[in-house]
Design an enzyme around this catalytic site. Structure first.
Site, PDB file in Angstrom:
ATOM      1  N   ASP A  67      -3.238   3.803  19.249  1.00 56.82           N
ATOM      2  CA  ASP A  67      -4.115   3.912  20.421  1.00 56.82           C
ATOM      3  C   ASP A  67      -3.330   4.417  21.631  1.00 56.82           C
ATOM      4  OD1 ASP A  67      -6.226   2.588  18.876  1.00 56.82           O
ATOM      5  OD2 ASP A  67      -4.896   0.866  19.021  1.00 56.82           O
ATOM      6  N   ALA A 108       1.701   3.527  -2.071  1.00 58.68           N
ATOM      7  CA  ALA A 108       1.278   4.813  -2.652  1.00 58.68           C
ATOM      8  C   ALA A 108      -0.026   5.307  -2.024  1.00 58.68           C
ATOM      9  CB  ALA A 108       1.120   4.690  -4.163  1.00 58.68           C
ATOM     10  N   GLY A 109      -0.570   4.532  -1.087  1.00 58.80           N
ATOM     11  CA  GLY A 109      -1.798   4.955  -0.404  1.00 58.80           C
ATOM     12  C   GLY A 109      -1.483   6.056   0.609  1.00 58.80           C
ATOM     13  N   HIS A 166      -7.016  -3.723  18.298  1.00 58.44           N
ATOM     14  CA  HIS A 166      -7.061  -2.352  17.783  1.00 58.44           C
ATOM     15  C   HIS A 166      -8.465  -2.140  17.207  1.00 58.44           C
ATOM     16  CE1 HIS A 166      -6.305   1.361  15.731  1.00 58.44           C
ATOM     17  NE2 HIS A 166      -6.605   0.807  14.573  1.00 58.44           N
ATOM     18  N   ASN A 173     -10.195  -8.695   3.558  1.00 57.72           N
ATOM     19  CA  ASN A 173      -8.750  -8.522   3.727  1.00 57.72           C
ATOM     20  C   ASN A 173      -8.012  -9.815   4.075  1.00 57.72           C
ATOM     21  OD1 ASN A 173      -8.457  -5.825   3.042  1.00 57.72           O
ATOM     22  ND2 ASN A 173      -9.090  -5.123   5.061  1.00 57.72           N
ATOM     23  N   ASN A 205      -6.340  -2.955   8.594  1.00 60.09           N
ATOM     24  CA  ASN A 205      -7.355  -3.504   9.503  1.00 60.09           C
ATOM     25  C   ASN A 205      -8.172  -4.635   8.894  1.00 60.09           C
ATOM     26  OD1 ASN A 205      -7.042  -2.052  11.914  1.00 60.09           O
ATOM     27  ND2 ASN A 205      -7.843  -0.219  10.904  1.00 60.09           N
ATOM     28  N   ARG A 245     -11.607   0.695   6.155  1.00 58.48           N
ATOM     29  CA  ARG A 245     -12.946   0.737   6.729  1.00 58.48           C
ATOM     30  C   ARG A 245     -13.645   2.018   6.305  1.00 58.48           C
ATOM     31  NH1 ARG A 245     -15.103   1.298  12.628  1.00 58.48           N
ATOM     32  NH2 ARG A 245     -13.214   2.484  13.039  1.00 58.48           N
ATOM     33  N   ARG A 266     -14.718  -3.420  11.946  1.00 57.11           N
ATOM     34  CA  ARG A 266     -13.558  -4.116  11.407  1.00 57.11           C
ATOM     35  C   ARG A 266     -13.889  -5.535  10.956  1.00 57.11           C
ATOM     36  NH1 ARG A 266     -12.103  -0.584  14.576  1.00 57.11           N
ATOM     37  NH2 ARG A 266     -10.243   0.719  14.389  1.00 57.11           N
ATOM     38  N   ILE A 270      -1.492   6.188   3.949  1.00 57.24           N
ATOM     39  CA  ILE A 270      -0.600   5.868   5.078  1.00 57.24           C
ATOM     40  C   ILE A 270       0.818   5.619   4.564  1.00 57.24           C
ATOM     41  CG2 ILE A 270      -0.166   4.327   7.042  1.00 57.24           C
ATOM     42  CD1 ILE A 270      -3.146   3.714   7.145  1.00 57.24           C
ATOM     43  N   GLY A 280       0.840  -1.206   0.000  1.00 54.10           N
ATOM     44  CA  GLY A 280       0.000   0.000   0.000  1.00 54.10           C
ATOM     45  C   GLY A 280       0.866   1.244   0.000  1.00 54.10           C
TER      46      GLY A 280
HETATM   47  C1  LMR Z   1      -7.788   4.135  13.198  1.00 56.34           C
HETATM   48  O1  LMR Z   1      -7.765   3.659  14.339  1.00 56.34           O
HETATM   49  O2  LMR Z   1      -7.839   5.340  12.971  1.00 56.34           O
HETATM   50  C2  LMR Z   1      -7.757   3.223  12.037  1.00 56.34           C
HETATM   51  O3  LMR Z   1      -7.484   1.943  12.449  1.00 56.34           O
HETATM   52  C3  LMR Z   1      -8.969   3.349  11.234  1.00 56.34           C
HETATM   53  C4  LMR Z   1     -10.132   2.621  11.828  1.00 56.34           C
HETATM   54  O4  LMR Z   1     -10.658   1.768  11.133  1.00 56.34           O
HETATM   55  O5  LMR Z   1     -10.518   2.904  12.964  1.00 56.34           O
END
Ligand code: LMR
Length: 333
Positions: free
Chosen positions: A161, A15-16, A189, A107, A133, A94, A100, A18, A13
């Site tokens: 987080d 070129a995306g 997560h 995925n 995710n 997402r 998720r 992130i 990913g």
């Molecule tokens: C986030 O926590 O910002 C990312 O994982 C996007 C999401 O799906 O919550």
């Protein structure tokens, strides 16, 4: 050019959003240090390949002193070849209103192919960080698909987080976020994660002694951190990108550099039963990186009844995700 061998980082990913926010900082030396050369293997799919050609041009235009070479490819084996680190960012993101879990079937297949290609083509000592995710379960899928590699080299990202939690605690306490330490993120997560204020410190004191509004800690802080990803999606109309990239790079650095005495960082790893968690799920724990470069789960932290209940909720979700993914993929994960 520095004389050390480069650390080769494969990024899916690339070129995306992130990926774009991550790779220039990797190439600049911000992650592995100012005397550590870096090589980048950038992986994209289909339409992303055109954009990736532009990203490669921009990397050239930076003339980074530490960047030794760049591979840009749509082929997983070429992309993961000789990688020291794989940063698995690429995934279907997402959208607003999706949980998720909805992403698991979509995925999961991608992470089987990636795990298999990593096992075939990367170094046997490769470390893998899953960001796409649902990252905990995607990580489990990749780990199982790469059964010949050591499972302790697979990680899923809970550092975003941790950073979110530190920032919220600092704002409430009226201190700079650097004063907040040791925020464990237990579990997934996702919106069930448990950002553990009970073991966190602010300015060296227990966070619960500095923030005396315990109702805020339990009823505002926790959901705020749990739902921050969704709040960013709502505000931006797209998933968090720069902060996710930043957290991914924080994680790489945390796992590369020995952790300061008495501290820890948040990352999800394969549970072997520590803290009574079911083995065989990728679970967020407080982790320390040792001087020899291996890592350990911080042992013996107090887990009160409130924390135990919260940890149980996120464990249950991960067990359900594993069951859903196993069924969707026709595998026993
Ligand atoms: C986030 O926590 O910002 C990312 O994982 C996007 C999401 O799906 O919550």
């Amino acid at each position: 050019m520095a004389s050390k061998n480069p650390i080769r980082v494969a990024v899916t990913g690339a070129a995306g959003n992130i990926g774009y926010a991550a790779i220039f900082r990797l190439a600049s030396g911000a992650v592995f240090g100012p005397d550590q050369p870096v090589a980048l293997n950038l992986i994209e799919v289909g339409p992303g390949l055109n954009a990736l050609a532009g990203v490669v041009m921009e990397l050239q235009d930076c003339a980074f002193p530490l960047l030794t070479d760049v591979v840009a490819t749509g082929d997983l084996d070429e992309g993961f070849k000789d990688a020291d680190w794989c940063l698995l960012i690429g995934a279907v993101p997402r959208k607003e209103g999706m949980e998720r879990k909805d992403l698991l079937g979509i995925n999961g297949k991608i992470f089987i192919g990636q795990g298999q290609a990593i096992a075939r083509s990367a170094k046997k000592s490769v470390k893998v960080l899953v960001v796409g995710n649902p990252c905990n379960t995607n990580c489990l899928i990749a780990l199982r698909a790469a059964a010949s590699l050591p499972p302790e080299n697979f990680f899923a990202m809970t550092r975003l987080d941790e950073n979110r939690a530190k920032s919220q605690l600092a704002a409430k306490a009226g201190v700079h976020n650097s004063a907040v330490k040791n925020v464990a993120i237990w579990g997934n997560h996702s919106s069930t994660q448990y950002p553990d204020f009970t073991n966190a410190t602010i300015g060296g004191k227990a966070a619960t002694a500095v923030i005396t509004d315990h109702a805020w800690l339990k009823e505002v802080f926790i959901p705020e951190v749990q739902k921050r990803g969704a709040a960013v999606i709502k505000a931006r109309g797209a998933s968090s990108a720069a902060s996710a990239a930043n957290a991914a790079l924080d994680t790489l650095r945390n796992l590369h550099v020995p952790t300061a005495a008495g501290e820890w960082h948040a990352v999800a790893v394969l549970s072997k039963g520590d803290y009574g968690i079911s083995p065989g799920i990728i679970f967020g724990y407080p982790v320390r990186t040792k001087a020899d470069g291996t890592w350990e789960i911080v042992q013996g932290l107090p887990v009160d009844a409130f924390s135990r209940e919260k940890i149980g909720i996120t464990e249950k979700e991960l067990l359900e995700e594993r069951a859903t993914a196993s069924e969707a993929l026709g595998l026993k994960l």
